[in-house]
Scaffold this active site. Structure first.
Site, PDB file in Angstrom:
ATOM      1  N   HIS A  55      52.527 -21.552 185.862  1.00  0.00           N
ATOM      2  CA  HIS A  55      52.287 -20.617 184.568  1.00  0.00           C
ATOM      3  C   HIS A  55      53.157 -21.007 183.836  1.00  0.00           C
ATOM      4  O   HIS A  55      54.503 -20.970 183.712  1.00  0.00           O
ATOM      5  CB  HIS A  55      52.689 -19.195 185.203  1.00  0.00           C
ATOM      6  N   HIS A  57      53.215 -21.668 179.008  1.00  0.00           N
ATOM      7  CA  HIS A  57      52.324 -21.937 177.835  1.00  0.00           C
ATOM      8  C   HIS A  57      53.031 -23.032 176.758  1.00  0.00           C
ATOM      9  O   HIS A  57      53.926 -22.838 176.108  1.00  0.00           O
ATOM     10  CB  HIS A  57      52.712 -20.362 176.837  1.00  0.00           C
ATOM     11  N   GLN A 150      45.892 -14.148 173.809  1.00  0.00           N
ATOM     12  CA  GLN A 150      47.151 -13.571 173.665  1.00  0.00           C
ATOM     13  C   GLN A 150      46.999 -12.088 172.752  1.00  0.00           C
ATOM     14  O   GLN A 150      47.800 -11.375 173.148  1.00  0.00           O
ATOM     15  CB  GLN A 150      47.694 -14.345 172.768  1.00  0.00           C
ATOM     16  N   HIS A 208      46.985 -12.353 182.628  1.00  0.00           N
ATOM     17  CA  HIS A 208      48.443 -11.630 182.358  1.00  0.00           C
ATOM     18  C   HIS A 208      48.207 -10.251 182.621  1.00  0.00           C
ATOM     19  O   HIS A 208      47.553  -9.641 181.891  1.00  0.00           O
ATOM     20  CB  HIS A 208      48.669 -11.924 180.975  1.00  0.00           C
ATOM     21  N   GLU A 211      51.939  -7.074 182.503  1.00  0.00           N
ATOM     22  CA  GLU A 211      53.231  -7.370 181.962  1.00  0.00           C
ATOM     23  C   GLU A 211      53.945  -6.517 180.889  1.00  0.00           C
ATOM     24  O   GLU A 211      54.026  -6.527 179.919  1.00  0.00           O
ATOM     25  CB  GLU A 211      53.136  -8.806 181.389  1.00  0.00           C
ATOM     26  N   ASP A 307      56.945 -20.078 182.779  1.00  0.00           N
ATOM     27  CA  ASP A 307      56.188 -19.261 181.744  1.00  0.00           C
ATOM     28  C   ASP A 307      56.412 -19.686 180.473  1.00  0.00           C
ATOM     29  O   ASP A 307      55.487 -20.167 179.588  1.00  0.00           O
ATOM     30  CB  ASP A 307      56.876 -17.745 181.864  1.00  0.00           C
TER      31      ASP A 307
END
Length: 411
Positions: A55, A57, A150, A208, A211, A307
């Site tokens: 995981h 980005h 996002q 996601h 979170e 992450d």
């Protein structure tokens, strides 16, 4: 090539590894060198399957402070900062940063990466760049690309169309972000859409999920139910699930039954979620990391991810997933000796299940000869001493190496 006298995955007995034509040909003690065969003596060193970043980005990496810093340290301010940075995205910008980040990961033993790529951009600039890099780097660092909304699916203009466009372009995995949708109804419908999209195009799912510190955020139960009912099951991953940290125990007891039935995977990101969560608390402050120890005890697959690497959500990072393990063992209170010894699985075998690598992964005869050699006799010491990755071999080819650090105390 013959690698001599190594400890494979913490084994007490030394073994040798023979690699032929990019595959593991033979693994066992006291293998005799063949005429003309290259021999690498690694006496006392640890050999593991390559690390997996399950995981991250990559499209946002190395952008911290551009154009502004996340001053509050919250997830939501990070999203606002990234929205500003997103306005100046170009393909070359993404390519340059990702190439730097991937090489940082490779130095630290990472050979497989699942990256979430923001598709709440009408031009899908980052997605286009990432798909190009996936092909260019294939066979050196294998990348799975998640179409990640996002700013939401149903809460962003044309969100559903952008998601489907990204999947048609070649994304490997369908994402979602239910806790950022405007309403509970939008959250549920976004998860329904993501699962249906994955079914339509034969993709994996990585959400996601919850979170947030709000214990009323219950996207996980919806995702698990959809995974179970659709039959996608272990093709589905719930990432973060930090609200689970705040769920009451009676609810978690009920939820565990569904989670086991669903067979979904979990990815926890201890570095970033320890940083982001609990920001609205005074004292006591919540750690905000999901219930890793309890999930593992129930036989549910969990892996760790870094992450973010120096971006609006996390102002540090070198791409070393062992940092996530180190932090995770502390905040999840998994500090027993055997727990530490086995913790490499959180960034190897467990992550391989999440990415569905199958027989492409693992130190077994007949499989691709992808492995790393660490400057330690076991993972306990490798983690504690931050031992170097001396060699990283991908399909029998050396892709990264380092020399042991020289440290002297002059008194």
């Amino acid at each position: 090539m013959l690698i001599k006298n190594v400890s494979i995955e913490n084994a007490a007995q030394a073994s040798d590894i023979r690699v032929t034509d990019g595959k593991f040909e033979e693994i066992g003690p006291d293998l005799a060198p063949r005429a003309g065969e290259e021999v690498l003596d690694c006496t006392g060193k640890l050999v593991l399957p390559p690390f997996i970043e399950s995981h991250v980005h990559l499209d946002t990496c190395l952008t911290a402070g551009e154009p502004v810093w996340n001053q509050s340290g919250t997830l939501f301010e990070g999203i606002r900062c990234w929205s500003l940075r997103k306005e100046s995205l170009t393909k070359q910008d993404v390519r340059d940063r990702v190439n730097r980040a991937v090489r940082m990961q490779a130095r630290n033993g990472v050979q497989f990466v699942r990256t979430h790529v923001d598709v709440t951009d009408p031009k899908l600039t980052a997605m286009e760049a990432m798909l190009e890099l996936r092909e260019e780097l294939r066979g050196t660092v294998d990348i799975q690309v998640v179409a990640f909304p996002q700013e939401g699916i149903d809460s962003f203009p044309n969100g559903r169309r952008l998601m489907e466009d990204a999947v048609r372009m070649g994304a490997d995995v369908v994402g979602a972000i239910p806790h950022f949708e405007f309403t509970r109804e939008y959250a549920v419908e976004s998860l329904n859409f993501a699962v249906e999209l994955a079914e339509k195009y034969g993709k994996l799912v990585d959400v996601h999920c919850d979170e947030i510190d709000d214990e009323q955020s219950r996207g996980l139960e919806v995702l698990a139910a959809r995974a179970y009912e659709s039959g996608l099951k272990d093709r589905v991953t719930a990432s973060h699930t930090t609200a689970m940290h705040s769920y009451n125990n009676a609810y978690v007891t009920k939820l565990m039954r569904l989670l086991k039935l669903s067979e979904i995977n979990f990815v926890s990101n201890p570095l970033v979620n320890t940083h982001l969560q609990g920001r609205m608390d005074t004292y006591p402050k919540r750690r905000g990391v999901t219930r890793v120890k309890e999930l593992l005890a129930e036989g549910i697959n969990v892996s760790f991810g870094h992450d973010d690497v120096f971006d609006p959500w996390y102002p540090l990072g070198t791409g070393n997933v062992r940092d996530a393990v180190f932090m995770g063992l502390h905040v999840c209170q998994m500090m027993g000796y055997q727990e530490i010894m086995d913790s490499y699985k959180l960034i190897s075998a467990n992550a391989a299940k999440t990415l569905h690598l199958g027989e492409r992964y693992g130190i077994q005869a007949g499989r691709p000869a992808s492995f790393i050699v660490l400057d330690a006799e076991n993972f306990y010491n490798a983690l504690n001493q931050k031992s170097e990755v001396l060699y990283s071999f991908k399909n029998g080819r050396l892709i990264a190496k380092s020399a042991p650090a020289v440290r002297e105390v002059l008194f």
